[in-house]
Design an enzyme around this catalytic site. Structure first.
Site, short mmCIF file in Angstrom:
data_model
loop_
_atom_site.label_atom_id
_atom_site.label_comp_id
_atom_site.label_asym_id
_atom_site.label_seq_id
_atom_site.Cartn_x
_atom_site.Cartn_y
_atom_site.Cartn_z
CG HIS A 40 -1.76 1.21 1.35
ND1 HIS A 40 -1.93 1.91 2.52
CD2 HIS A 40 -2.49 1.88 0.42
CE1 HIS A 40 -2.73 2.94 2.33
NE2 HIS A 40 -3.08 2.96 1.04
CG HIS A 65 -7.89 5.84 -1.57
ND1 HIS A 65 -7.67 6.64 -0.49
CD2 HIS A 65 -6.93 4.88 -1.52
CE1 HIS A 65 -6.64 6.17 0.21
NE2 HIS A 65 -6.16 5.11 -0.40
NE ARG A 139 -14.14 14.06 29.06
CZ ARG A 139 -14.82 13.08 29.64
NH1 ARG A 139 -15.89 12.57 29.06
NH2 ARG A 139 -14.45 12.61 30.81
CB CYS A 186 -9.15 16.52 26.63
SG CYS A 186 -10.09 16.07 28.10
CE1 TYR A 322 -11.50 17.79 32.16
CE2 TYR A 322 -13.70 18.36 32.90
CZ TYR A 322 -12.86 17.60 32.11
OH TYR A 322 -13.39 16.66 31.28
C1 HEM Z 1 -2.42 6.11 -1.24
C2 HEM Z 1 -4.72 2.02 -2.51
C3 HEM Z 1 -6.67 1.75 1.96
C4 HEM Z 1 -4.60 5.99 3.10
C5 HEM Z 1 -2.89 5.03 -1.98
C6 HEM Z 1 -2.56 4.74 -3.35
C7 HEM Z 1 -3.18 3.59 -3.69
C8 HEM Z 1 -3.93 3.15 -2.55
C9 HEM Z 1 -3.10 2.87 -5.04
C10 HEM Z 1 -1.67 5.63 -4.24
C11 HEM Z 1 -2.56 6.51 -5.03
C12 HEM Z 1 -1.83 7.51 -5.90
O1 HEM Z 1 -0.89 8.15 -5.40
O2 HEM Z 1 -2.20 7.62 -7.08
C13 HEM Z 1 -5.43 1.58 -1.41
C14 HEM Z 1 -6.20 0.36 -1.36
C15 HEM Z 1 -6.71 0.28 -0.10
C16 HEM Z 1 -6.30 1.45 0.63
C17 HEM Z 1 -6.37 -0.62 -2.53
C18 HEM Z 1 -7.56 -0.83 0.52
C19 HEM Z 1 -7.47 -2.08 0.21
C20 HEM Z 1 -6.34 2.91 2.63
C21 HEM Z 1 -6.82 3.28 3.93
C22 HEM Z 1 -6.23 4.50 4.23
C23 HEM Z 1 -5.39 4.86 3.15
C24 HEM Z 1 -7.80 2.46 4.78
C25 HEM Z 1 -6.39 5.42 5.43
C26 HEM Z 1 -6.75 5.15 6.62
C27 HEM Z 1 -3.80 6.36 2.04
C28 HEM Z 1 -2.99 7.55 2.04
C29 HEM Z 1 -2.36 7.59 0.77
C30 HEM Z 1 -2.81 6.41 0.05
C31 HEM Z 1 -2.84 8.57 3.17
C32 HEM Z 1 -1.42 8.68 0.25
C33 HEM Z 1 -0.01 8.29 0.52
C34 HEM Z 1 0.93 9.39 0.05
O3 HEM Z 1 0.60 10.06 -0.93
O4 HEM Z 1 1.95 9.55 0.71
N1 HEM Z 1 -3.73 4.03 -1.52
N2 HEM Z 1 -5.53 2.23 -0.19
N3 HEM Z 1 -5.48 3.87 2.19
N4 HEM Z 1 -3.66 5.68 0.85
FE1 HEM Z 1 -4.60 3.97 0.33
N1 MTE Z 2 -19.62 20.82 26.39
C1 MTE Z 2 -20.74 20.16 26.76
N2 MTE Z 2 -21.92 20.78 26.64
N3 MTE Z 2 -20.67 18.88 27.23
C2 MTE Z 2 -19.47 18.23 27.36
O1 MTE Z 2 -19.44 17.06 27.79
N4 MTE Z 2 -17.01 18.39 27.15
C3 MTE Z 2 -15.92 19.35 27.29
C4 MTE Z 2 -15.99 20.41 26.20
N5 MTE Z 2 -17.32 20.93 26.09
C5 MTE Z 2 -18.28 18.92 27.00
C6 MTE Z 2 -18.41 20.23 26.49
C7 MTE Z 2 -14.59 18.78 27.26
S1 MTE Z 2 -14.00 18.11 28.72
C8 MTE Z 2 -13.76 18.87 26.16
S2 MTE Z 2 -12.16 18.33 26.22
C9 MTE Z 2 -14.25 19.43 24.90
O2 MTE Z 2 -15.61 19.81 24.97
C10 MTE Z 2 -14.09 18.42 23.78
O3 MTE Z 2 -14.56 18.94 22.58
P1 MTE Z 2 -14.73 17.98 21.31
O4 MTE Z 2 -15.58 16.80 21.71
O5 MTE Z 2 -15.33 18.80 20.23
O6 MTE Z 2 -13.33 17.50 20.96
#
Ligand code: HEM
Ligand code: MTE
Length: 467
Positions: A40, A65, A139, A186, A322
């Protein structure tokens, strides 16, 4: 043509490790991508976040993607389809106060389901300077209220002789729109490191109870001014009440000093937008407070009421939580009235790459992370050590330039360094310095406290080096 093999979601879910093989779904199609994980381009650890489930929520974050060649790669690994009768509709019990909570992103690491508390995994946390809304840490202390934007009203209590306001969303839009980038952290971020030293009471946050967004809304000082408030009431506090409440009807509440609220330079917002979108429900839809440089607990979500009072909010979360204490204080001796409420947070930094316990290649290592300080203090330097703190190198700071005294957002940083020859393992450490030359303590012991807040010791990650 043969009809495709059918699988249940449960079967897909059970294929989420190298031992069982790694399956994912896209639409109704099922893929066995075990062989692709190490190929990947975005790295194996990112792909693994989707193991055993749908790709859509992750691909929505990474538009790369959205290309035909990505679909073609995936198509090679197709093994069948989801069985049509597997609707897997979750059974909602109406007696459950959390039944109406929103659907969350599967990448979030959940620390508590009810109320919902979750953080983005380290691999995603510093992938973007601005945290995408679906993975912004959450949170909540209570169930998420489901508020109707048309009937929503914000009550602003005026001073004696002044004028109380009852503002609709449209009324709020009439105030000048102010937009700023603010990091929210937090007080319990990195609590799990304190727990490892000695037990504390609280949710087990890793280093992800921190995120950054562009917030837009009305300035609190403009709204207070319209209600007739002035800064002359110097010792006063601005109290906020949420529209989330417990079964007894007690709402979440918190307060900040009036001086901060009235200072236009402090940029306290009544925010209705997060990264150009209406606030997501988990983050306070339709209006929340954003207090730049101040602990997350004061950024009250689902804001219902604002009032100026002679005393701090009487809310549990202002007075009985807190707050910081000495390591010698325990639950028998703690006196919450003796300590000030946490407002501005201390300087903080953490490593997000590599991960603790990971095996890295010999040759060169890239260390990445975030650094931030409270009160608008800018991060001026991040030091990184590969040998547990004996020798140090200075990391490169990325991200937006910071304004003096208004550095509300984090800096991301990275260091590329040769892996010292012959090393089988590295103890990677980071520490940040802010523009008041505040530094982080080297260990948890001297800052340990019974509630596990303000955990900002040097962050340490232990990795193995591949032979
Ligand atoms: C890049 C395929 C799942 C994050 C890519 C690229 C391919 C690819 C082919 C290169 C695309 C390009 O540059 O043209 C896949 C396939 C997946 C998969 C087939 C599942 C089977 C995921 C997941 C994530 C992810 C689940 C995030 C949680 C990324 C990121 C890049 C990337 C961040 C960019 C990397 C870079 O440019 O440095 N993927 N991917 N991918 N993928 Fe995936
Ligand atoms: N405001 C309400 N009304 N109820 C909540 O439980 N949690 C506080 C604050 N504001 C809370 C709240 C706490 S402890 C934090 S750290 C931040 O919201 C978290 O914001 P987020 O969930 O958008 O990251």
């Amino acid at each position: 043509e043969e009809s495709p093999r059918l699988y249940t979601r449960e079967e897909v879910r059970s294929h989420s490790s190298p031992e069982t093989g790694i399956w994912v779904t896209l639409g109704s199609e099922v893929f066995d991508v075990t062989e692709f994980v190490d190929l990947h381009p975005g790295g194996p650890s990112k792909l693994m976040l989707a193991a055993g489930g749908p790709l859509e929520p992750f691909w929505a974050l990474y538009a790369v993607h959205n290309q035909s060649h990505v679909r073609e790669i995936l198509a090679q690994y197709k093994i069948g389809e989801l069985s049509p009768d597997d609707k897997a509709a979750s059974i909602l019990k109406t007696s459950d106060p959390y039944a109406d909570d929103p659907i969350r992103h599967p990448a979030l690491k959940v620390n508590s389901q009810r109320p919902f508390n979750a953080e983005p995994p380290p691999e995603l946390l510093t992938e973007n300077y601005i945290t995408p809304n679906p993975i912004f840490f959450t949170r909540n202390h209570l169930p998420v209220p489901n508020l109707d934007p048309d009937t929503y009203r914000l009550h602003v209590v005026g001073p004696p002789g002044g004028q109380s306001l009852c503002l609709s969303l449209d009324d709020l839009y009439q105030f000048p729109k102010h937009e700023i980038t603010v990091t929210l952290q937090c007080a319990g971020n990195r609590r799990s490191e304190m727990t490892r030293f000695k037990e504390v009471r609280g949710l087990e946050w890793s280093a992800g109870a921190i995120s950054t967004a562009r917030w837009a809304g009305a300035r609190l000082c403009d709204v207070l001014a319209q209600a007739g408030h002035q800064l002359s009431e110097t010792e006063a506090h601005v109290c906020f009440e949420g529209l989330d409440s417990d079964p007894t009807g007690t709402a979440y509440g918190a307060s900040i000093p009036l001086a901060r609220a009235m200072d236009p330079e402090a940029e306290v917002l009544l925010a209705y937008e997060m990264n150009g979108q209406p606030l997501p429900r988990d983050h306070g839809f339709p209006v929340r407070v954003v207090v730049p440089g101040v602990v997350g607990a004061r950024h009250v979500k689902w804001l219902g009421k604002v009032s100026v009072e002679p005393e701090e909010s009487y809310s549990h979360w202002q007075r009985r939580d807190y707050k910081g204490f000495s390591p010698c204080v325990d639950w028998d001796t703690v006196d919450f009235d003796s300590a000030p409420s946490i407002q501005e947070l201390p300087v903080q930094s953490a490593i997000t790459q590599p991960k603790d316990g990971e095996t890295i290649e010999s040759g060169e290592v890239t260390v990445k992370g975030y650094a931030w300080s409270g009160g608008g203090r800018a991060v001026v330097r991040v030091d990184v050590s590969l040998d547990g703190g004996l020798t140090w190198q200075v990391a490169e700071l990325d991200g937006e330039e910071q304004r003096a005294r208004k550095a509300w957002a984090w800096r991301l940083w990275q260091l590329q360094a040769p892996v010292p020859a012959g090393k089988k393992e590295l103890n990677i450490v980071c520490k940040a310095v802010d523009d008041s030359y505040n530094v982080q303590p080297d260990t948890v012991a001297p800052i340990w406290n019974l509630r596990g807040v303000l955990s900002n010791a040097w962050h340490r990650v232990h990795v193995h080096v591949a032979p």
